[in-house]
Design an enzyme around this catalytic site. Structure first.
Site, mmCIF file in Angstrom:
data_model
loop_
_atom_site.group_PDB
_atom_site.id
_atom_site.type_symbol
_atom_site.label_atom_id
_atom_site.label_comp_id
_atom_site.label_asym_id
_atom_site.label_seq_id
_atom_site.Cartn_x
_atom_site.Cartn_y
_atom_site.Cartn_z
ATOM 1 N N ALA A 68 0.787 -1.148 -0.173
ATOM 2 C CA ALA A 68 0.141 -0.043 -0.070
ATOM 3 C C ALA A 68 0.915 1.103 -0.083
ATOM 4 O O ALA A 68 2.167 0.996 0.443
ATOM 5 C CB ALA A 68 -0.749 -0.172 1.234
ATOM 6 N N GLU B 32 -0.722 -9.058 -0.584
ATOM 7 C CA GLU B 32 -2.091 -9.311 -0.662
ATOM 8 C C GLU B 32 -2.771 -9.415 -1.850
ATOM 9 O O GLU B 32 -3.831 -10.282 -2.321
ATOM 10 C CB GLU B 32 -2.588 -8.350 0.251
ATOM 11 C CG GLU B 32 -2.167 -8.234 1.718
ATOM 12 C CD GLU B 32 -2.768 -7.643 2.636
ATOM 13 O OE1 GLU B 32 -3.910 -7.865 3.008
ATOM 14 O OE2 GLU B 32 -2.359 -7.020 3.676
HETATM 15 N N1 CO8 Z 1 4.737 2.842 -0.690
HETATM 16 C C1 CO8 Z 1 5.205 4.192 -1.223
HETATM 17 N N2 CO8 Z 1 6.467 4.222 -1.944
HETATM 18 C C2 CO8 Z 1 7.131 3.471 -1.969
HETATM 19 C C3 CO8 Z 1 6.707 2.320 -1.340
HETATM 20 C C4 CO8 Z 1 5.355 2.287 -0.695
HETATM 21 N N3 CO8 Z 1 4.840 0.927 -0.246
HETATM 22 N N4 CO8 Z 1 7.732 1.224 -1.729
HETATM 23 C C5 CO8 Z 1 8.926 1.922 -2.270
HETATM 24 N N5 CO8 Z 1 8.204 3.114 -2.604
HETATM 25 C C6 CO8 Z 1 9.019 4.169 -2.905
HETATM 26 C C7 CO8 Z 1 10.468 4.780 -2.289
HETATM 27 O O1 CO8 Z 1 9.867 5.698 -1.254
HETATM 28 C C8 CO8 Z 1 10.950 5.207 -3.510
HETATM 29 O O2 CO8 Z 1 10.851 6.574 -3.684
HETATM 30 P P1 CO8 Z 1 11.469 7.918 -3.676
HETATM 31 O O3 CO8 Z 1 12.728 7.552 -4.907
HETATM 32 O O4 CO8 Z 1 10.588 8.852 -4.096
HETATM 33 O O5 CO8 Z 1 12.019 7.961 -2.501
HETATM 34 C C9 CO8 Z 1 10.995 4.388 -4.626
HETATM 35 O O6 CO8 Z 1 9.565 3.567 -4.215
HETATM 36 C C10 CO8 Z 1 11.996 3.288 -4.534
HETATM 37 O O7 CO8 Z 1 11.960 2.585 -3.562
HETATM 38 P P2 CO8 Z 1 13.578 2.400 -2.901
HETATM 39 O O8 CO8 Z 1 14.626 3.375 -3.270
HETATM 40 O O9 CO8 Z 1 13.260 2.035 -1.106
HETATM 41 O O10 CO8 Z 1 14.002 1.013 -3.512
HETATM 42 P P3 CO8 Z 1 14.955 -0.332 -2.976
HETATM 43 O O11 CO8 Z 1 15.259 -0.954 -4.196
HETATM 44 O O12 CO8 Z 1 15.972 0.439 -2.491
HETATM 45 O O13 CO8 Z 1 14.197 -1.116 -1.911
HETATM 46 C C11 CO8 Z 1 12.105 -2.144 -1.187
HETATM 47 C C12 CO8 Z 1 12.833 -1.726 -2.294
HETATM 48 C C13 CO8 Z 1 12.717 -3.149 -0.342
HETATM 49 C C14 CO8 Z 1 10.993 -2.699 -1.703
HETATM 50 C C15 CO8 Z 1 11.800 -0.857 -0.312
HETATM 51 O O14 CO8 Z 1 11.240 0.270 -1.241
HETATM 52 C C16 CO8 Z 1 10.694 -1.038 0.777
HETATM 53 O O15 CO8 Z 1 10.993 -1.551 1.764
HETATM 54 N N6 CO8 Z 1 9.398 -0.548 0.385
HETATM 55 C C17 CO8 Z 1 8.464 -0.663 1.581
HETATM 56 C C18 CO8 Z 1 7.670 -1.826 1.664
HETATM 57 C C19 CO8 Z 1 6.718 -2.025 2.595
HETATM 58 O O16 CO8 Z 1 6.784 -1.632 3.798
HETATM 59 N N7 CO8 Z 1 5.463 -2.252 2.476
HETATM 60 C C20 CO8 Z 1 4.437 -2.586 3.042
HETATM 61 C C21 CO8 Z 1 3.594 -1.221 2.850
HETATM 62 S S1 CO8 Z 1 2.218 -1.091 4.078
HETATM 63 C C22 CO8 Z 1 0.914 -1.914 3.525
HETATM 64 O O17 CO8 Z 1 1.031 -2.616 2.386
HETATM 65 C C23 CO8 Z 1 -0.352 -2.307 4.126
HETATM 66 C C24 CO8 Z 1 -0.686 -1.314 5.259
HETATM 67 C C25 CO8 Z 1 -1.897 -1.842 5.834
HETATM 68 C C26 CO8 Z 1 -2.010 -0.620 6.996
HETATM 69 C C27 CO8 Z 1 -3.184 -0.878 7.831
HETATM 70 C C28 CO8 Z 1 -3.402 0.255 8.758
HETATM 71 C C29 CO8 Z 1 -4.625 1.280 8.204
#
Ligand code: CO8
Length: 215
Positions: free
Chosen positions: A65, A111
């Site tokens: 998300a 998911e």
């Molecule tokens: N949301 C928004 N932006 C994202 C997300 C995300 N989930 N994942 C990556 N991005 C963006 C980064 O911010 C980055 O953008 P920018 O260059 O503008 O900073 C761009 O994508 C590239 O990402 P990275 O530079 O981090 O790329 P890497 O190759 O270094 O890393 C990863 C890749 C490991 C996938 C890393 O991006 C990461 O860990 N992302 C987050 C993964 C995560 O935590 N996902 C779960 C999100 S929460 C969810 O899905 C459900 C929540 C339910 C909540 C319920 C409560 C209401």
């Protein structure tokens, strides 16, 4: 409809949807969800379409998300506004959906893949529910779906530690139906979808309907 966050094509009798927010690793925001459900429902009502493939990019099916969209959301607003309810429109689709997953399928991305009827994974795929590392929990039914697919021990491990599972572990665990080389992923998924679409549509839909209650 002009789509900005997904690419939508028809390949013979298959509806093909590619998530397309490369700069955000296909993070699932509200705009993408609206486009995805619109495209799915159009394929659903198109009698010529017999199956649907959903894929992402080489690097990410979807990294979850959209954290940036969610970070200002207050609990009460998310709850009363039923923030994730739109995803129920994905699970309401009656035609078969195949997730073709390469790279990251994390959080909501994992998911979404699990909402499809089966997952074909590239050998580069990585699945995970890392929500706990952000101080939240899986929010779109993932904790229940993952448990049904991989069993309690592995689901607890994934949800409580936030670790990722690679494609081979995902296949061993029953999360994915098969693993293919990354450069053959879309072709293999389309081939499977074309095969399904070559069968009787009502029987295909009834088959999906009867398997689902067993999950
Ligand atoms: N949301 C928004 N932006 C994202 C997300 C995300 N989930 N994942 C990556 N991005 C963006 C980064 O911010 C980055 O953008 P920018 O260059 O503008 O900073 C761009 O994508 C590239 O990402 P990275 O530079 O981090 O790329 P890497 O190759 O270094 O890393 C990863 C890749 C490991 C996938 C890393 O991006 C990461 O860990 N992302 C987050 C993964 C995560 O935590 N996902 C779960 C999100 S929460 C969810 O899905 C459900 C929540 C339910 C909540 C319920 C409560 C209401």
């Amino acid at each position: 409809m002009a789509y900005e966050n997904i690419i939508v094509e028809t390949r013979e009798k298959v509806g093909f949807i590619q998530l397309n927010r490369p700069k955000a690793l296909n993070a699932l925001n509200s705009a993408l969800l609206t486009e995805l459900t619109t495209a799915l429902e159009l394929f659903e009502s198109n009698a010529r379409i017999g199956a649907i493939v959903i894929t992402g990019s080489e690097k990410a099916f979807a990294a979850g998300a959209d954290i940036k969209e969610m970070q200002t959301l207050q609990f009460a607003d998310a709850y009363t506004g039923d923030y994730f309810s739109g995803w129920e429109r994905v699970t309401a689709i009656r035609k078969p959906m195949i997730a073709a997953v390469a790279g990251y399928a994390l959080g909501g991305g994992c998911e979404l893949a699990m909402m499809c009827d089966f997952i074909i994974a590239a050998d580069t795929a990585k699945f995970g529910q890392p929500e706990i590392t952000l101080g939240v929990m899986p929010g779109m039914g993932g904790s229940q779906r993952l448990t049904r697919f991989v069993g309690k021990s592995k689901a607890m491990d994934m949800c409580l530690t936030g670790r990722m599972m690679d494609a081979n572990e995902a296949e061993r665990s029953g999360l994915v139906s098969r693993v293919v080389p990354a450069n053959e992923l879309v072709e293999e998924a389309l081939k499977a979808a074309q095969k399904i679409a070559s069968f009787s549509l009502p029987v295909v839909m009834m088959t999906k309907e009867t398997v689902k209650p067993g999950l």
